[in-house]
Design an enzyme around this catalytic site. Sequence first.
Site, PDB file in Angstrom:
ATOM      1  N   ARG A   1       6.773  -2.696  -1.748  1.00 32.99           N
ATOM      2  CA  ARG A   1       7.311  -2.224  -0.466  1.00 32.99           C
ATOM      3  C   ARG A   1       8.418  -3.157  -0.007  1.00 32.99           C
ATOM      4  O   ARG A   1       8.237  -4.366   0.010  1.00 32.99           O
ATOM      5  CB  ARG A   1       6.217  -2.254   0.604  1.00 32.99           C
ATOM      6  CG  ARG A   1       5.397  -1.052   0.658  1.00 32.99           C
ATOM      7  CD  ARG A   1       4.695  -0.836   1.972  1.00 32.99           C
ATOM      8  NE  ARG A   1       4.174  -1.979   2.678  1.00 32.99           N
ATOM      9  CZ  ARG A   1       3.564  -1.891   3.853  1.00 32.99           C
ATOM     10  NH1 ARG A   1       3.427  -0.714   4.430  1.00 32.99           N
ATOM     11  NH2 ARG A   1       3.088  -2.949   4.461  1.00 32.99           N
TER      12      ARG A   1
ATOM     13  N   THR B   1      12.345  -2.041   5.309  1.00 36.81           N
ATOM     14  CA  THR B   1      12.323  -0.579   5.500  1.00 36.81           C
ATOM     15  C   THR B   1      10.926  -0.001   5.334  1.00 36.81           C
ATOM     16  O   THR B   1      10.680   1.139   5.722  1.00 36.81           O
ATOM     17  CB  THR B   1      13.228   0.109   4.463  1.00 36.81           C
ATOM     18  OG1 THR B   1      12.650  -0.127   3.155  1.00 36.81           O
ATOM     19  CG2 THR B   1      14.642  -0.433   4.497  1.00 36.81           C
TER      20      THR B   1
ATOM     21  N   ASP C   1      -3.257  -8.307   3.405  1.00 38.88           N
ATOM     22  CA  ASP C   1      -2.452  -7.955   2.235  1.00 38.88           C
ATOM     23  C   ASP C   1      -3.356  -7.954   1.003  1.00 38.88           C
ATOM     24  O   ASP C   1      -3.769  -9.012   0.522  1.00 38.88           O
ATOM     25  CB  ASP C   1      -1.306  -8.962   2.069  1.00 38.88           C
ATOM     26  CG  ASP C   1      -0.332  -8.518   0.990  1.00 38.88           C
ATOM     27  OD1 ASP C   1      -0.772  -8.232  -0.139  1.00 38.88           O
ATOM     28  OD2 ASP C   1       0.880  -8.438   1.277  1.00 38.88           O
TER      29      ASP C   1
HETATM   30  C1  PRP Z   1       0.808  -2.681  -0.934  1.00 43.53           C
HETATM   31  C2  PRP Z   1      -0.345  -1.810  -1.405  1.00 43.53           C
HETATM   32  C3  PRP Z   1       0.319  -0.501  -1.641  1.00 43.53           C
HETATM   33  C4  PRP Z   1       1.354  -0.475  -0.548  1.00 43.53           C
HETATM   34  C5  PRP Z   1       0.851   0.409   0.548  1.00 43.53           C
HETATM   35  O1  PRP Z   1       1.569  -3.107  -1.997  1.00 43.53           O
HETATM   36  O2  PRP Z   1      -0.995  -2.305  -2.527  1.00 43.53           O
HETATM   37  O3  PRP Z   1       0.925  -0.372  -2.902  1.00 43.53           O
HETATM   38  O4  PRP Z   1       1.517  -1.810  -0.079  1.00 43.53           O
HETATM   39  O5  PRP Z   1       1.811   0.554   1.520  1.00 43.53           O
HETATM   40  P1  PRP Z   1       2.541   1.934   1.805  1.00 43.53           P
HETATM   41  O6  PRP Z   1       1.449   2.979   1.864  1.00 43.53           O
HETATM   42  O7  PRP Z   1       3.199   1.686   3.112  1.00 43.53           O
HETATM   43  O8  PRP Z   1       3.515   2.200   0.706  1.00 43.53           O
HETATM   44  P2  PRP Z   1       2.804  -4.130  -1.865  1.00 43.53           P
HETATM   45  O9  PRP Z   1       4.075  -3.360  -1.796  1.00 43.53           O
HETATM   46  O10 PRP Z   1       2.509  -5.101  -0.784  1.00 43.53           O
HETATM   47  O11 PRP Z   1       2.841  -4.817  -3.274  1.00 43.53           O
HETATM   48  P3  PRP Z   1       1.736  -5.637  -4.101  1.00 43.53           P
HETATM   49  O12 PRP Z   1       0.700  -4.646  -4.556  1.00 43.53           O
HETATM   50  O13 PRP Z   1       2.548  -6.175  -5.230  1.00 43.53           O
HETATM   51  O14 PRP Z   1       1.163  -6.713  -3.225  1.00 43.53           O
HETATM   52  N1  URA Z   2      -0.375  -3.224   2.082  1.00 41.02           N
HETATM   53  C1  URA Z   2      -1.426  -4.076   2.201  1.00 41.02           C
HETATM   54  O1  URA Z   2      -1.755  -4.802   1.258  1.00 41.02           O
HETATM   55  N2  URA Z   2      -2.085  -4.094   3.359  1.00 41.02           N
HETATM   56  C2  URA Z   2      -1.756  -3.318   4.404  1.00 41.02           C
HETATM   57  O2  URA Z   2      -2.434  -3.373   5.454  1.00 41.02           O
HETATM   58  C3  URA Z   2      -0.664  -2.447   4.255  1.00 41.02           C
HETATM   59  C4  URA Z   2       0.010  -2.415   3.078  1.00 41.02           C
END
Ligand code: PRP
Ligand code: URA
Length: 206
Positions: free
Chosen positions: A102, A106, A197
């Site tokens: 993400r 944005t 997270d």
């Molecule tokens: C987190 C999570 C999802 C996403 C959810 O990943 O594991 O993939 O955010 O958010 P959304 O529904 O708003 O798209 P992140 O992008 O933080 O990456 P990571 O898994 O590498 O920590």
């Molecule tokens: N991604 C995460 O890991 N946690 C949240 O709460 C939202 C997005």
Amino acid sequence: MQITVVHHPLLQVKMSVLRDLNTNCPTFRRVIGEVAMLLTFEATKNIPLETHTVTTPLAETIGHSIKGTVNVIPILRAGLGFLEGVLSVLPEANVGPIGMARDEETLEPVEYYCKIPKDLNAYNIVVDPMLATGGSAVAAINQLKKRGLKNITFMCLVAAPEGVKRLNEAHPDVPIIAAALDDHLNEKGYIVPGLGDAGDRIFGTV
Ligand code: PRP
Ligand code: URA
């Protein structure tokens, strides 16, 4: 909203461990694997079966096996936290990771990896602990459908109403299975109360 929240007591106990900010990384990893295994029972409840004959020590009877292939599609990186638990009950599944990060400004997903198994008739379970805005889940499922895959289920730990709505609207054919449906997203796109997270807590990068 179309979502199945699995309210099993064992899941409620394990979700409380995952939500607790004092839960350390090794415990978080172990428990997320256990939750993934339990959720897989719900995510596979309509999986197609075929029958064959099984000979017990006493008689012949009807046995069942999974018809066709199953793909588990973890959204990187946090989806990897689900993988071991899912594979513990679906050991023959193929694994097709999709990398999505993400953009912190944005909140939209940026794809950086995609290696999806090619069997168009497979039963596909997309796994990611968090369904927040829904951007990552929608983008990952877009990729699967672009390649001709059908029979897709999305499985997560925690869903936000905003993410459920977006995923329902983009992919009304995709059932959502979750251990919890939380209250809302905060201004940074985090699920409240949530668990923080998920990727950082799984990989120890907090
Ligand atoms: C987190 C999570 C999802 C996403 C959810 O990943 O594991 O993939 O955010 O958010 P959304 O529904 O708003 O798209 P992140 O992008 O933080 O990456 P990571 O898994 O590498 O920590
Ligand atoms: N991604 C995460 O890991 N946690 C949240 O709460 C939202 C997005």
